[in-house]
Design a protein around this motif. Structure first.
Motif, PDB file in Angstrom:
ATOM      1  N   GLY A  54      57.776  43.851  59.710  1.00 51.20           N
ATOM      2  CA  GLY A  54      58.799  42.995  59.092  1.00 51.20           C
ATOM      3  C   GLY A  54      58.497  41.511  59.131  1.00 51.20           C
TER       4      GLY A  54
ATOM      5  N   PRO B 157      73.327  27.424  61.861  1.00 54.61           N
ATOM      6  CA  PRO B 157      74.404  27.075  62.802  1.00 54.61           C
ATOM      7  C   PRO B 157      73.927  27.089  64.255  1.00 54.61           C
ATOM      8  CG  PRO B 157      74.798  29.240  61.793  1.00 54.61           C
ATOM      9  CD  PRO B 157      73.623  28.635  61.088  1.00 54.61           C
TER      10      PRO B 157
ATOM     11  N   ASP C 103      63.279  38.270  55.792  1.00 59.82           N
ATOM     12  CA  ASP C 103      64.280  39.339  55.690  1.00 59.82           C
ATOM     13  C   ASP C 103      65.317  39.078  54.602  1.00 59.82           C
ATOM     14  OD1 ASP C 103      63.016  40.648  57.750  1.00 59.82           O
ATOM     15  OD2 ASP C 103      64.855  41.072  58.868  1.00 59.82           O
TER      16      ASP C 103
ATOM     17  N   PRO D 179      61.513  49.304  61.053  1.00 61.33           N
ATOM     18  CA  PRO D 179      60.603  48.678  62.031  1.00 61.33           C
ATOM     19  C   PRO D 179      59.474  49.588  62.511  1.00 61.33           C
ATOM     20  CG  PRO D 179      62.658  49.294  63.108  1.00 61.33           C
ATOM     21  CD  PRO D 179      62.820  49.619  61.642  1.00 61.33           C
TER      22      PRO D 179
ATOM     23  N   GLY E  63      68.197  28.760  57.400  1.00 56.92           N
ATOM     24  CA  GLY E  63      67.835  29.724  58.439  1.00 56.92           C
ATOM     25  C   GLY E  63      66.664  29.255  59.275  1.00 56.92           C
ATOM     26  N   ALA E  64      66.877  29.209  60.594  1.00 54.89           N
ATOM     27  CA  ALA E  64      65.806  28.808  61.517  1.00 54.89           C
ATOM     28  C   ALA E  64      65.403  29.998  62.383  1.00 54.89           C
ATOM     29  CB  ALA E  64      66.250  27.624  62.366  1.00 54.89           C
TER      30      ALA E  64
ATOM     31  N   HIS F  56      74.505  23.630  60.885  1.00 51.43           N
ATOM     32  CA  HIS F  56      75.634  24.031  60.042  1.00 51.43           C
ATOM     33  C   HIS F  56      75.420  25.430  59.507  1.00 51.43           C
ATOM     34  CE1 HIS F  56      77.464  20.129  59.893  1.00 51.43           C
ATOM     35  NE2 HIS F  56      76.407  19.561  59.352  1.00 51.43           N
TER      36      HIS F  56
ATOM     37  N   ASN G 220      55.771  40.104  59.955  1.00 53.93           N
ATOM     38  CA  ASN G 220      54.437  39.828  59.396  1.00 53.93           C
ATOM     39  C   ASN G 220      54.527  39.609  57.888  1.00 53.93           C
ATOM     40  OD1 ASN G 220      52.638  40.114  61.768  1.00 53.93           O
ATOM     41  ND2 ASN G 220      53.564  42.145  61.851  1.00 53.93           N
TER      42      ASN G 220
ATOM     43  N   VAL H 175      66.315  49.178  71.791  1.00 51.15           N
ATOM     44  CA  VAL H 175      65.180  48.452  72.377  1.00 51.15           C
ATOM     45  C   VAL H 175      65.417  48.257  73.874  1.00 51.15           C
ATOM     46  CG1 VAL H 175      64.608  47.216  70.239  1.00 51.15           C
ATOM     47  CG2 VAL H 175      66.141  46.157  71.859  1.00 51.15           C
TER      48      VAL H 175
HETATM   49  C1  FAD Z   1      64.471  46.588  66.480  1.00 52.73           C
HETATM   50  C2  FAD Z   1      63.559  45.781  65.604  1.00 52.73           C
HETATM   51  C3  FAD Z   1      62.206  45.668  65.933  1.00 52.73           C
HETATM   52  C4  FAD Z   1      61.331  44.938  65.125  1.00 52.73           C
HETATM   53  N1  FAD Z   1      60.007  44.872  65.458  1.00 52.73           N
HETATM   54  C5  FAD Z   1      59.157  44.191  64.662  1.00 52.73           C
HETATM   55  C6  FAD Z   1      57.756  44.116  64.966  1.00 52.73           C
HETATM   56  O1  FAD Z   1      57.277  44.684  65.952  1.00 52.73           O
HETATM   57  N2  FAD Z   1      56.943  43.411  64.124  1.00 52.73           N
HETATM   58  C7  FAD Z   1      57.426  42.801  63.007  1.00 52.73           C
HETATM   59  O2  FAD Z   1      56.639  42.202  62.258  1.00 52.73           O
HETATM   60  N3  FAD Z   1      58.744  42.839  62.706  1.00 52.73           N
HETATM   61  C8  FAD Z   1      59.618  43.509  63.493  1.00 52.73           C
HETATM   62  N4  FAD Z   1      60.946  43.551  63.184  1.00 52.73           N
HETATM   63  C9  FAD Z   1      61.437  42.782  62.026  1.00 52.73           C
HETATM   64  C10 FAD Z   1      61.625  41.306  62.380  1.00 52.73           C
HETATM   65  O3  FAD Z   1      62.386  41.186  63.567  1.00 52.73           O
HETATM   66  C11 FAD Z   1      62.311  40.583  61.227  1.00 52.73           C
HETATM   67  O4  FAD Z   1      61.575  40.842  60.044  1.00 52.73           O
HETATM   68  C12 FAD Z   1      62.346  39.075  61.465  1.00 52.73           C
HETATM   69  O5  FAD Z   1      62.945  38.754  62.691  1.00 52.73           O
HETATM   70  C13 FAD Z   1      63.112  38.394  60.330  1.00 52.73           C
HETATM   71  O6  FAD Z   1      63.068  37.002  60.518  1.00 52.73           O
HETATM   72  P1  FAD Z   1      63.837  36.037  59.503  1.00 52.73           P
HETATM   73  O7  FAD Z   1      63.612  34.655  60.030  1.00 52.73           O
HETATM   74  O8  FAD Z   1      63.438  36.339  58.104  1.00 52.73           O
HETATM   75  O9  FAD Z   1      65.381  36.442  59.630  1.00 52.73           O
HETATM   76  P2  FAD Z   1      66.353  36.291  60.900  1.00 52.73           P
HETATM   77  O10 FAD Z   1      65.627  36.482  62.163  1.00 52.73           O
HETATM   78  O11 FAD Z   1      67.511  37.184  60.622  1.00 52.73           O
HETATM   79  O12 FAD Z   1      66.817  34.765  60.861  1.00 52.73           O
HETATM   80  C14 FAD Z   1      67.784  34.313  59.944  1.00 52.73           C
HETATM   81  C15 FAD Z   1      68.365  32.984  60.432  1.00 52.73           C
HETATM   82  O13 FAD Z   1      69.273  32.511  59.428  1.00 52.73           O
HETATM   83  C16 FAD Z   1      70.434  31.979  60.054  1.00 52.73           C
HETATM   84  N5  FAD Z   1      71.558  32.073  59.110  1.00 52.73           N
HETATM   85  C17 FAD Z   1      72.241  33.181  58.749  1.00 52.73           C
HETATM   86  N6  FAD Z   1      73.228  32.855  57.885  1.00 52.73           N
HETATM   87  C18 FAD Z   1      73.159  31.511  57.701  1.00 52.73           C
HETATM   88  C19 FAD Z   1      73.915  30.579  56.920  1.00 52.73           C
HETATM   89  N7  FAD Z   1      74.964  30.962  56.168  1.00 52.73           N
HETATM   90  N8  FAD Z   1      73.564  29.271  56.962  1.00 52.73           N
HETATM   91  C20 FAD Z   1      72.505  28.863  57.711  1.00 52.73           C
HETATM   92  N9  FAD Z   1      71.767  29.700  58.469  1.00 52.73           N
HETATM   93  C21 FAD Z   1      72.092  31.010  58.466  1.00 52.73           C
HETATM   94  C22 FAD Z   1      70.621  32.856  61.303  1.00 52.73           C
HETATM   95  O14 FAD Z   1      71.369  32.161  62.290  1.00 52.73           O
HETATM   96  C23 FAD Z   1      69.175  33.111  61.727  1.00 52.73           C
HETATM   97  O15 FAD Z   1      68.724  32.146  62.654  1.00 52.73           O
HETATM   98  C24 FAD Z   1      61.828  44.287  63.960  1.00 52.73           C
HETATM   99  C25 FAD Z   1      63.183  44.384  63.630  1.00 52.73           C
HETATM  100  C26 FAD Z   1      64.044  45.133  64.430  1.00 52.73           C
HETATM  101  C27 FAD Z   1      65.502  45.257  64.050  1.00 52.73           C
END
Ligand code: FAD
Length: 401
Positions: free
Chosen positions: A309, A34, A297, A304, A10-11, A139, A311, A195
């Motif tokens: 999240g 991917p 996540d 939210p 995951g990036a 991938h 953070n 949003v």
């Molecule tokens: C409406 C909304 C508002 C928000 N506002 C805030 C805020 O103000 N402040 C805050 O701190 N947080 C906020 N959040 C939460 C925050 O957006 C998330 O906590 C954060 O984006 C999660 O990041 P992540 O990198 O853990 O996961 P993700 O952003 O979901 O990234 C996961 C990555 O994994 C990749 N992936 C998925 N499956 C695979 C696989 N099988 N193989 C390889 N790669 C894969 C995906 O392509 C993706 O790039 C908000 C969330 C929402 C829904």
């Protein structure tokens, strides 16, 4: 088969920041997603046509607290368009009480920054530019499991790879989590978030506001220092209510928001295109196993309403990097060992506490019982009159605790 020390699934913001923070560790890293993360530069040039706005503000924006911003500056740089907020205001639409928190109360310059998610990933992608120890693999991971002393990560197309440690940062729907048999506890009560960006009739004055409306929490975030009358909003509510809000004509939507915020924030003049996201809230009790850990996540997805999240994801990354580097200093490979337990002991209590507080607020402010409305307004008034408690809350919100 290629062999790496660490494979990061995951990036998103968690996986990218983890890769950037591990660059100095000397480990070989495979970053797998991917979708290739890209650098984007964009200007904020709002154009208004009646009640319709073309703001050029990307729909996904985050409140990044002071602690996370310090971390981002250490591993990359300050994201473009990071708009500081020095004040937070919370009020109940069904009452007259409100609480305000000031950065000065917490002894910090700003409580946090409102930043488009794309601007955060851009500085992280820039930090990875030309790094020899990290290789990007475009991938989707389709299998993940033990092979002798290593973890084997497989894809639909292309050769699998081996790694000592797999870090699942692949989001709320984590494939890694599922493939290694870690089960999340879920709360799904059909909530969604809308949003968009609004143009107001006055400046937000670097204040992030949260109004508990009759249908659910509405956050108004000052997204631009150059255009202080622009507010990025997140409105959470039952999915059917979000559908209704999405279907309103722009002028009707502006009126619906104005109805909730007119006294405290002002009138909404125009709104940009609206988007919605289903809200996933879940926590995975077992988020480490020999050779695998989850972060961001993938491990915990929260409501939210407090903007916490990502953070929490950055705090996971900081702890992971600290523990992995200590393990390397002690001459151990990072795949297994006591440090996995230390990661759980450090992160689980904090992540559970924040998720529980967000759920409690959402539940408390989702009630229309007059006695509860009276009590929560009284609670707000009392809190607002206690400077020491407010200082603690402001420090918590800024991540400086
Ligand atoms: C409406 C909304 C508002 C928000 N506002 C805030 C805020 O103000 N402040 C805050 O701190 N947080 C906020 N959040 C939460 C925050 O957006 C998330 O906590 C954060 O984006 C999660 O990041 P992540 O990198 O853990 O996961 P993700 O952003 O979901 O990234 C996961 C990555 O994994 C990749 N992936 C998925 N499956 C695979 C696989 N099988 N193989 C390889 N790669 C894969 C995906 O392509 C993706 O790039 C908000 C969330 C929402 C829904």
């Amino acid at each position: 088969m290629s062999q790496f020390d660490v494979a990061i699934a995951g990036a998103g913001l968690t996986g990218l920041s983890l890769t950037a923070a591990l660059l100095d560790s000397g480990l070989s890293i495979a970053l797998i997603d991917p979708r290739a993360p890209t650098r984007r530069s964009f200007g904020l040039t709002p154009e208004r046509d009646g009640t319709e706005l073309a703001s050029t503000v990307p729909p996904r924006v985050s409140a990044i607290n002071q602690r996370s911003m310090n971390f981002l500056r250490r591993i990359a740089s300050m994201p473009e368009h990071a708009a500081p907020y020095t004040r937070m205001r919370v009020w109940d639409q069904l009452g007259s009480a409100q609480i305000t928190f000031d950065a000065a109360d917490a002894g910090v310059e700003a409580l946090g920054y409102i930043v488009p998610n794309d601007a955060v990933s851009s500085v992280l992608v820039e930090a990875l530019d030309g790094a020899e120890s990290a290789r990007f693999h475009a991938h989707e991971i389709t299998s993940c499991g033990r092979q002798d002393q290593s973890m084997r990560v497989g894809f639909e197309h292309g050769d699998p790879l081996l790694a000592d440690l797999v870090i699942g940062a692949d989001g709320g729907n984590s494939a890694v989590r599922q493939m290694v048999g870690m089960r999340p506890l879920r709360r799904d009560d059909g909530q969604a978030a809308l949003v968009t960006t609004l143009l107001l009739d006055r400046s937000l004055a670097a204040t992030a506001s949260q109004c508990f409306t009759e249908v659910g929490p509405l956050a108004l975030l000052p997204v631009s220092t150059a255009h202080p009358e622009l507010a990025s909003i997140v409105w959470s509510a039952p999915a059917a209510e979000i559908e209704r809000l999405l279907a309103l004509a722009p002028d009707e939507f502006c009126q619906a928001v104005t109805y909730c915020i007119a006294d405290e924030v002002g009138e909404v003049l125009a709104c940009d295109q609206r988007f919605s996201f289903p809200l996933r809230r879940q926590f995975t009790p077992q988020f480490v196993k020999p050779g695998v850990v989850l972060a961001g996540d993938a491990a915990h997805a929260i409501h939210p309403l407090g903007g916490q999240g990502v953070n929490l994801g950055f705090a996971d990354v900081e702890k992971l990097v600290e523990l992995i580097n200590a393990e390397l200093l002690a001459g151990h490979a990072p795949g297994d060992g006591r440090w996995l337990r230390d990661y759980v002991f450090d992160r689980a209590p904090h992540n559970i506490a924040v998720a529980t507080v967000m759920e409690a607020f959402n539940l408390l402010y989702g009630q229309s019982n007059p006695a509860l409305i009276f009590l929560r307004n009284r609670g707000m008034r009392i809190t607002d009159s206690l400077p020491l408690l407010k200082m603690q809350i402001a420090r918590l919100a800024s991540g400086m605790f």
